[in-house]
Design a protein around this motif. Structure first.
Motif, PDB file in Angstrom:
ATOM      1  N   PHE A 118       0.760  -1.282   0.333  1.00  0.00           N
ATOM      2  CA  PHE A 118      -0.081  -0.092   0.143  1.00  0.00           C
ATOM      3  C   PHE A 118       0.750   1.143   0.003  1.00  0.00           C
ATOM      4  N   MET A 119       2.035   1.176  -0.181  1.00  0.00           N
ATOM      5  CA  MET A 119       3.018   2.168  -0.016  1.00  0.00           C
ATOM      6  C   MET A 119       3.450   2.737  -1.511  1.00  0.00           C
ATOM      7  N   LEU A 126       1.073   7.868  -9.192  1.00  0.00           N
ATOM      8  CA  LEU A 126      -0.299   7.059  -8.660  1.00  0.00           C
ATOM      9  C   LEU A 126      -0.851   8.398  -7.407  1.00  0.00           C
ATOM     10  N   ALA A 127       0.283   8.801  -6.900  1.00  0.00           N
ATOM     11  CA  ALA A 127      -0.078   9.821  -5.779  1.00  0.00           C
ATOM     12  C   ALA A 127      -0.629  10.941  -6.276  1.00  0.00           C
ATOM     13  N   ILE A 134      -4.928   8.599  -0.477  1.00  0.00           N
ATOM     14  CA  ILE A 134      -3.787   8.591   0.231  1.00  0.00           C
ATOM     15  C   ILE A 134      -4.130   8.904   1.549  1.00  0.00           C
ATOM     16  N   THR A 135      -3.825   8.368   2.722  1.00  0.00           N
ATOM     17  CA  THR A 135      -4.298   8.358   4.154  1.00  0.00           C
ATOM     18  C   THR A 135      -3.382   9.465   4.853  1.00  0.00           C
ATOM     19  N   VAL A 152       4.053   7.999   0.715  1.00  0.00           N
ATOM     20  CA  VAL A 152       2.597   8.115   1.320  1.00  0.00           C
ATOM     21  C   VAL A 152       2.099   6.860   1.197  1.00  0.00           C
ATOM     22  N   TRP A 153       1.025   6.564   1.972  1.00  0.00           N
ATOM     23  CA  TRP A 153       0.347   5.375   1.965  1.00  0.00           C
ATOM     24  C   TRP A 153      -0.849   5.378   1.306  1.00  0.00           C
ATOM     25  N   LEU A 154      -1.243   4.506   0.562  1.00  0.00           N
ATOM     26  CA  LEU A 154      -2.627   4.188  -0.005  1.00  0.00           C
ATOM     27  C   LEU A 154      -3.559   3.780   1.151  1.00  0.00           C
ATOM     28  N   ASN A 155      -4.748   4.465   1.170  1.00  0.00           N
ATOM     29  CA  ASN A 155      -5.558   4.181   2.294  1.00  0.00           C
ATOM     30  C   ASN A 155      -6.337   2.522   1.955  1.00  0.00           C
ATOM     31  N   PRO A 156      -5.876   1.615   2.957  1.00  0.00           N
ATOM     32  CA  PRO A 156      -6.369   0.450   2.766  1.00  0.00           C
ATOM     33  C   PRO A 156      -7.680   0.103   3.109  1.00  0.00           C
TER      34      PRO A 156
END
Length: 386
Positions: A118-119, A126-127, A134-135, A152-156
């Motif tokens: 998820f990173m 992508l971001a 993004i969370t 950044v981390w995608l919101n799971p």
């Protein structure tokens, strides 16, 4: 990570080593970070042949890294705007197809590794294309440093993010004759994250309007988020098995307590539910006593009674050499404790990125693996007590 030199004499270690098993996972992670082995068809071919000569039987090539796929992907084209990582050495070829075909010809298992989970890099396509994915922390900040790199981390918890990851995995399972897929510690979420508007609203919906606790380590808040990530893992398992039931689900996490409290990843719960069919526990430790202590944790022993459990051993990092003596000791301890095998992080540090001579390290590996071994299977380990 500081690398500590060990002082035990190699001969004494070798003399105490148990017999070389004929069934043993012998793997290596192949990444595009600090390594160019994937960026040339000839280098890749040479690497696979070299690993085969040293009696390795499994490769974990990265296929999802730095915000791009390393294989031509319709899913990536749709969501990122690029079907393939733009690195020149990947253009005009299908790296994953090459690994699968050559690996199988050499009787090696090929398990694509979704390294970034998820990173994503902070400035990635992508971001930029999906800022709503993004969370963030409670203060609204999003950047999480990984070494010097801003991530950044995608919101799971976001259904579109979940679908994106499931679609990537499904695409690889459908289009390639692979033996499994592997997720790792990045298939989770740093515990300080999860305060984005979507997740806050979802939490409120399930908690009669209450907002998430300010403390990211609040027990219930941690459990709620971990349970949601478990649900995503269930979706991955169901999708893979619907496509190809014989494709293995492999996971390479950190030790359970750290994985759960730091990355909201309850891998022990996943294993109990049957979502993990091979575990490669990351134990990147220099202290042998601590290494052994981690091997003997109750959840590790319980997993070992159900599925093949191997151990991820650090063979080095760029600028941080791990002595072969330490590697030998750890492999011998893994065997002594009855584990299914070992995987090394990462290919380049087996011999190239090291303070020791490449020929010496290669000779040491040949002594560790003097004859071929078959991979352990799930059926060999399953005890019916799930």
């Amino acid at each position: 990570m500081a690398i500590a030199l060990l002082v035990h004499a190699p001969r004494a270690v070798v003399a105490q080593s148990p017999p070389t098993p004929v069934t043993e996972l012998r793997g290596v992670w192949m990444t595009n970070i600090d390594s160019d082995v994937l960026f040339s068809a000839s280098r890749l071919s040479d690497a696979l042949q070299r690993l085969k000569q040293l009696n390795f039987n499994t490769v974990y090539p990265t296929v999802w890294n730095w915000g791009y796929t390393l294989y031509p992907s319709a899913v990536a084209q749709r969501e990122i705007g690029r079907s393939l990582d733009p690195t020149p050495g990947l253009q005009g070829r299908d790296m994953l197809k090459e690994v699968v075909e050559q690996g199988h010809r050499l009787q090696m298992s090929v398990i694509p590794w979704f390294e970034f989970g998820f990173m994503a890099p902070a400035g990635s396509d992508l971001a930029k294309r999906h800022p709503e994915w993004i969370t963030q922390r409670r203060d609204g900040s999003q950047i999480v440093r990984e070494g010097k790199h801003p991530r950044v981390w995608l919101n799971p918890f976001h259904p579109e993010v979940q679908q994106f990851l499931v679609d990537l995995i499904s695409e690889v399972v459908t289009n390639y004759d692979i033996d499994g897929i592997q997720l790792d510690d990045h298939f989770g979420l740093p515990a300080e994250l999860g305060y984005d508007p979507y997740t806050v609203q979802l939490y409120q919906l399930e908690h009669r309007g209450r907002r998430p606790p300010d403390n990211p380590q609040d027990v219930e808040w941690v459990r709620w988020r971990a349970n949601k990530i478990t649900q995503v893992m269930a979706k991955v398992f169901a999708e893979v098995k619907a496509r190809k039931p014989n494709v293995l689900i492999s996971l390479s996490p950190n030790p359970q307590e750290f994985a759960y409290t730091t990355y909201l990843q309850d891998w022990f719960g996943w294993e109990r539910r049957g979502y993990v069919e091979e575990l490669v526990l990351q134990l990147y430790r220099n202290d042998l006593a601590r290494f052994i202590e981690e091997l003997q944790q109750p959840e590790v022993k319980q997993a070992l009674s159900h599925i093949p459990v191997a151990v991820g051993v650090l063979s080095g990092l760029k600028g941080r050499s791990v002595p072969m003596q330490q590697i030998q000791q750890q492999v011998q301890e893994i065997r002594k404790q009855g584990f299914a095998g070992v995987s090394f992080f990462f290919y380049e540090t087996l011999w190239n990125l090291s303070d020791e001579r490449a020929s010496d390290r290669t000779s040491a590996l040949s002594r560790l693996f003097p004859r071929a071994a078959t991979r352990p299977s799930l059926l060999q380990c399953w005890s019916g007590s799930r």
